[in-house]
Design an enzyme around this catalytic site. Structure first.
Site, short mmCIF file in Angstrom:
data_model
loop_
_atom_site.label_atom_id
_atom_site.label_comp_id
_atom_site.label_asym_id
_atom_site.label_seq_id
_atom_site.Cartn_x
_atom_site.Cartn_y
_atom_site.Cartn_z
N GLY A 89 40.78 34.41 27.70
CA GLY A 89 40.82 35.87 27.64
C GLY A 89 42.12 36.37 28.22
N GLU A 90 42.44 37.63 27.92
CA GLU A 90 43.67 38.21 28.44
C GLU A 90 43.55 39.71 28.55
OE1 GLU A 90 47.10 37.93 25.85
OE2 GLU A 90 45.79 37.40 24.17
N GLY A 91 44.44 40.28 29.34
CA GLY A 91 44.50 41.73 29.53
C GLY A 91 45.92 42.12 29.87
N MET B 88 47.28 42.67 32.75
CA MET B 88 47.84 42.05 33.95
C MET B 88 48.08 40.57 33.79
SD MET B 88 45.87 43.82 37.17
CE MET B 88 46.61 42.64 38.27
N GLY B 89 47.26 39.87 33.01
CA GLY B 89 47.41 38.43 32.94
C GLY B 89 46.51 37.81 31.90
N ASP C 9 35.27 48.09 40.66
CA ASP C 9 35.38 47.93 39.20
C ASP C 9 34.17 47.16 38.66
OD1 ASP C 9 36.57 48.39 36.76
OD2 ASP C 9 37.88 46.63 36.86
N LYS D 239 43.75 31.81 36.24
CA LYS D 239 44.06 33.21 35.99
C LYS D 239 45.54 33.41 36.29
CE LYS D 239 42.37 37.85 37.10
NZ LYS D 239 41.39 38.60 37.91
N VAL E 45 43.67 34.31 31.18
CA VAL E 45 42.79 33.31 31.79
C VAL E 45 42.70 32.13 30.84
CG1 VAL E 45 40.49 32.81 32.67
CG2 VAL E 45 41.48 35.06 33.04
#
Length: 476
Positions: free
Chosen positions: A44-46, A48-49, A161, A66, A51
């Protein structure tokens, strides 16, 4: 990654900008080797970074890595937030929070990453898209989330969060829906040494699940997480979050000013909505923090008590279940074929003086004794760290089960002694009152290895004794 898709209005500025060397650094890819780990596949990704599933090149152990994006690896505020996640998780050290083994910072190579346990399962967000959860599953998931966040609050950490994307469900020890809370990257430290990490006026988190004070950029405490738990329960029950809007500004206005819509009469699964649960969720979603439950233990207790049903006494119909008096009504005697025998028997009794009509009338008028209702049972929940410990009654030696244990027991005023045993750990005893639902958590300490037996003492060497020559008193 929670916090990766956050919409943030921040007044933090970058204290360092990437140089030419950083511009040439590429994003981590499958097959790359970071430290002792080879990246196997992207999970996965977003923003900020990313995984990755990774494997230790020498030990072969699979983990999750991460990795902070290169453009953020030179930003002190991002690195600090990234490190704070690892530090917070290790400080809490709870079974329902993802474990972080290591934090690695190599700024000269543009690499900053965390080494975490590899989880196999699915996020709550993806589960909610596939299934409508039953009340039992909602209770089970909610209690575990409260346990994890309650442990964080106990050491002064607020997650900020909490959302379905940050809750991961795995199978563990035969238990389905075992919850792991992810991403403490935007956690707030309430201790004195942790204050000041975020300036007032900063909006950090995922807007849909923010508490009103959080959406307004005001200081937050653990009650912001309690609001998020209410949001989470609302979505599991209704199938959607309480507030939805196409634009960030509209959503914030709803969260700050509008009451949440009432929950439906039925769950998304079709089951009837328990009124007590609907009331609990709306309390958690109160605009003012003071109007919410002040501790997650209150939410946990309310969730656990939903399953206990008070004893129900059925109404008595005089026509269908006659009392002693209605069975002996005079107008009913004429319908009895044994009337002559009854009359004869009564006449003999009256002549003998054994019974008087007054005494019989007293007997016939005496009401039936009221049925005694047994008190409703209570729920005992026992958690140990680590899990798998046997819970034994100290008074009878009866084994109640293995942790995590949830068991109904008869209500009692006296305290019950429990003994918790796990191989390799020091057994502990706890007292618990069963006059209401009870939840106890028992951290177990490892047994110290028994010292080796002392070596047998060596016998002192025997000294040779030399006898002096005899003295002859007659010698000249």
């Amino acid at each position: 990654m929670g916090g990766d898709d956050l919409i943030a209005q921040t007044v933090l500025s970058s204290v360092a900008s990437p140089g030419d060397a950083m511009r040439s650094v590429q994003e981590a890819q499958d097959g790359d080797v970071l430290g002792n780990y080879q990246l196997e596949r992207l999970l996965g990704e977003g923003s900020m970074g990313r995984v990755f599933q990774a494997r230790h090149v020498r030990l072969g152990r699979q983990v999750a890595l991460k990795v902070l994006r290169p453009q953020h690896a030179q930003d002190v505020s991002f690195v600090r937030r990234f490190f704070q996640e690892a530090r917070s998780v290790n400080q809490i050290n709870h079974e329902h929070i993802v474990e972080i083994f290591d934090f690695v910072e190599e700024p000269q190579r543009g690499q900053v990453y965390c080494v975490m346990e590899l989880l196999r399962g699915q996020s709550l967000a993806s589960l909610l898209k596939e299934e409508k959860l039953s009340l039992e599953r909602i209770q089970r998931i909610g209690v575990q989330v409260c346990a994890a966040l309650g442990a964080a609050h106990a050491v002064g950490v607020v997650h900020r969060d909490v959302k379905p994307d940050n809750l991961f469900l795995v199978h563990r020890g035969g238990q389905m829906d075992f919850v792991k809370v992810l991403d403490f990257g935007v956690a707030k430290i309430l201790t004195s040494e942790g204050t000041g990490n975020t300036l007032d006026g900063t909006i950090i988190g995922t807007p849909t699940y923010m508490a009103p004070e959080q959406a307004a950029g005001l200081p937050v405490d653990q009650r912001a997480d309690i609001y998020a738990v209410g949001n989470l329960l609302y979505e599991m029950l209704a199938g959607h979050p309480p507030f939805q809007a196409p634009a960030f500004g509209q959503l914030v206005v709803q969260i700050i000013t509008q009451p949440p819509p009432p929950l439906p009469d039925r769950l998304a699964s079709g089951e009837p909505m328990p009124p007590a649960l609907a009331e609990l969720v709306l309390r958690c979603l109160a605009k003012e923090p003071e109007a919410r439950p002040q501790r997650l233990e209150e939410v946990t207790t309310a969730l656990l008590t939903l399953g206990s049903k008070p004893a129900v006494s059925l109404p008595v119909d005089d026509e269908e279940i006659p009392t002693r008096r209605t069975r002996m009504r005079p107008d009913a005697w004429w319908l009895n074929p044994r009337l002559p025998m009854l009359v004869g028997g009564m006449a003999i009794a009256m002549l003998a003086g054994a019974l008087t009509w007054h005494g019989m009338e007293k007997l016939l008028e005496s009401p039936a004794p009221a049925p005694v209702e047994a008190p409703a049972p209570v729920t005992l929940t026992v958690r140990t760290f680590p899990e798998g410990a046997r819970v034994i009654r100290a008074d009878t030696g009866e084994a109640l089960g293995v942790t995590p244990l949830v068991k109904e027991l008869p209500r009692a005023d006296a305290a019950l002694g429990l003994r918790v045993e796990l191989a390799g750990y020091v057994p502990l005893e706890r007292q618990v009152r069963l006059d209401s639902h009870a939840v106890i958590e028992v951290p177990l300490a490892k047994e110290k290895p028994a010292p080796p037996p002392p070596a047998p003492a060596k016998a002192a060497p025997r000294k040779e004794v030399k006898r002096d020559a005899l003295i002859d008193p007659f010698a000249q």
